[in-house]
Design a protein around this motif. Structure first.
Motif, PDB file in Angstrom:
ATOM      1  N   LYS A  47       0.812  -1.206   0.000  1.00 38.58           N
ATOM      2  CA  LYS A  47       0.000   0.000   0.000  1.00 38.58           C
ATOM      3  C   LYS A  47       0.862   1.279   0.000  1.00 38.58           C
ATOM      4  N   PRO A  48       1.818   1.372  -0.917  1.00 38.44           N
ATOM      5  CA  PRO A  48       2.666   2.569  -0.923  1.00 38.44           C
ATOM      6  C   PRO A  48       1.922   3.841  -1.330  1.00 38.44           C
ATOM      7  N   LYS A  49       0.876   3.704  -2.153  1.00 40.46           N
ATOM      8  CA  LYS A  49       0.123   4.887  -2.571  1.00 40.46           C
ATOM      9  C   LYS A  49      -0.610   5.527  -1.396  1.00 40.46           C
ATOM     10  N   LEU A  50      -1.131   4.701  -0.488  1.00 42.40           N
ATOM     11  CA  LEU A  50      -1.801   5.223   0.692  1.00 42.40           C
ATOM     12  C   LEU A  50      -0.809   6.003   1.549  1.00 42.40           C
ATOM     13  N   HIS A  51       0.374   5.443   1.747  1.00 43.12           N
ATOM     14  CA  HIS A  51       1.399   6.133   2.530  1.00 43.12           C
ATOM     15  C   HIS A  51       1.785   7.447   1.860  1.00 43.12           C
ATOM     16  N   THR A  52       1.965   7.437   0.560  1.00 41.91           N
ATOM     17  CA  THR A  52       2.345   8.641  -0.172  1.00 41.91           C
ATOM     18  C   THR A  52       1.270   9.716  -0.054  1.00 41.91           C
ATOM     19  N   ALA A  53      -0.001   9.325  -0.144  1.00 40.47           N
ATOM     20  CA  ALA A  53      -1.100  10.289  -0.021  1.00 40.47           C
ATOM     21  C   ALA A  53      -1.116  10.914   1.379  1.00 40.47           C
ATOM     22  N   ILE A  54      -0.903  10.089   2.392  1.00 41.84           N
ATOM     23  CA  ILE A  54      -0.879  10.605   3.763  1.00 41.84           C
ATOM     24  C   ILE A  54       0.295  11.571   3.935  1.00 41.84           C
ATOM     25  N   LEU A  59       2.721  17.049   4.499  1.00 42.22           N
ATOM     26  CA  LEU A  59       3.528  18.144   3.967  1.00 42.22           C
ATOM     27  C   LEU A  59       2.731  19.448   3.986  1.00 42.22           C
ATOM     28  N   VAL A  60       1.468  19.362   3.593  1.00 44.08           N
ATOM     29  CA  VAL A  60       0.601  20.541   3.628  1.00 44.08           C
ATOM     30  C   VAL A  60       0.425  21.006   5.074  1.00 44.08           C
ATOM     31  N   LEU A  61       0.204  20.061   5.989  1.00 47.07           N
ATOM     32  CA  LEU A  61       0.016  20.410   7.399  1.00 47.07           C
ATOM     33  C   LEU A  61       1.236  21.127   7.967  1.00 47.07           C
ATOM     34  N   VAL A  62       2.430  20.563   7.765  1.00 44.45           N
ATOM     35  CA  VAL A  62       3.632  21.185   8.338  1.00 44.45           C
ATOM     36  C   VAL A  62       3.902  22.533   7.689  1.00 44.45           C
ATOM     37  N   THR A  63       3.561  22.685   6.422  1.00 46.98           N
ATOM     38  CA  THR A  63       3.750  23.974   5.753  1.00 46.98           C
ATOM     39  C   THR A  63       2.832  25.033   6.367  1.00 46.98           C
TER      40      THR A  63
END
Length: 176
Positions: A47-54, A59-63
């Protein structure tokens, strides 16, 4: 606890005020390790796509957190944003692993290492620290003590401790 000697060793005393920030950021190390463990879980379970989406959401949150908190608190805001984003990241990854992948999460996965880390952090904060040689010596001592605490409270099992001890012995023999 060891931030000042580390900063002074690498950057000199001119940068010693940064040691307080490094101490605050040390809490982010825990979330980083857990995040890496969970990343491995997602990738190995297909499930690498799920991890990438999270991670894109994180990234948006920390920004956003950086933008808001740095403007108010400066460098302390950046440190707080990093720690908070790390905590949220691990919580979201654990929830996703539980819901989407059937990961069997138990709170002891977090509570035991957290307890052992608090004990070690408390001890580290009262140790007298001189130069970098103290940091290395105390670091090794506290790492061994951490492993013993985890062994005593059931955070690691005896066979895991024996395997780790074997790695250490191999590393010592390679170095000599």
């Amino acid at each position: 606890a060891f931030s000042a000697p580390i900063i002074n060793f690498f950057y000199g005393s001119l940068f010693s005020p940064a040691s307080a920030i490094l101490s605050a950021l040390s809490f982010a190390a825990v979330t980083f390790v857990l995040g890496q463990f969970l990343m491995g879980y997602f990738y190995s379970s297909g499930k690498p796509k799920l991890h990438t989406a999270i991670m894109a959401c994180m990234l948006v949150l920390v920004t956003v957190l950086d933008y808001v908190l740095i403007s108010i608190y400066g460098v302390w805001g950046a440190a707080a944003a990093t720690v908070v984003a790390g905590i949220v990241e691990v919580a979201v990854l654990m929830a996703a692993a539980t819901v989407k992948s059937g990961f069997k999460f138990r709170w002891t996965y977090l509570i035991k290492p957290f307890f052992a880390s608090l004990v070690i952090y408390g001890l580290a904060s009262i140790l007298p620290v001189g130069g970098i040689e103290y940091v290395i010596g105390y670091g090794v001592m506290l790492l061994i003590l951490y492993a013993l605490i985890m062994l005593l409270i059931g955070g690691i099992e005896k066979n895991e401790a024996k395997t780790a001890l074997g790695w250490v012995k191999s590393a010592i023999h390679l170095g000599s």
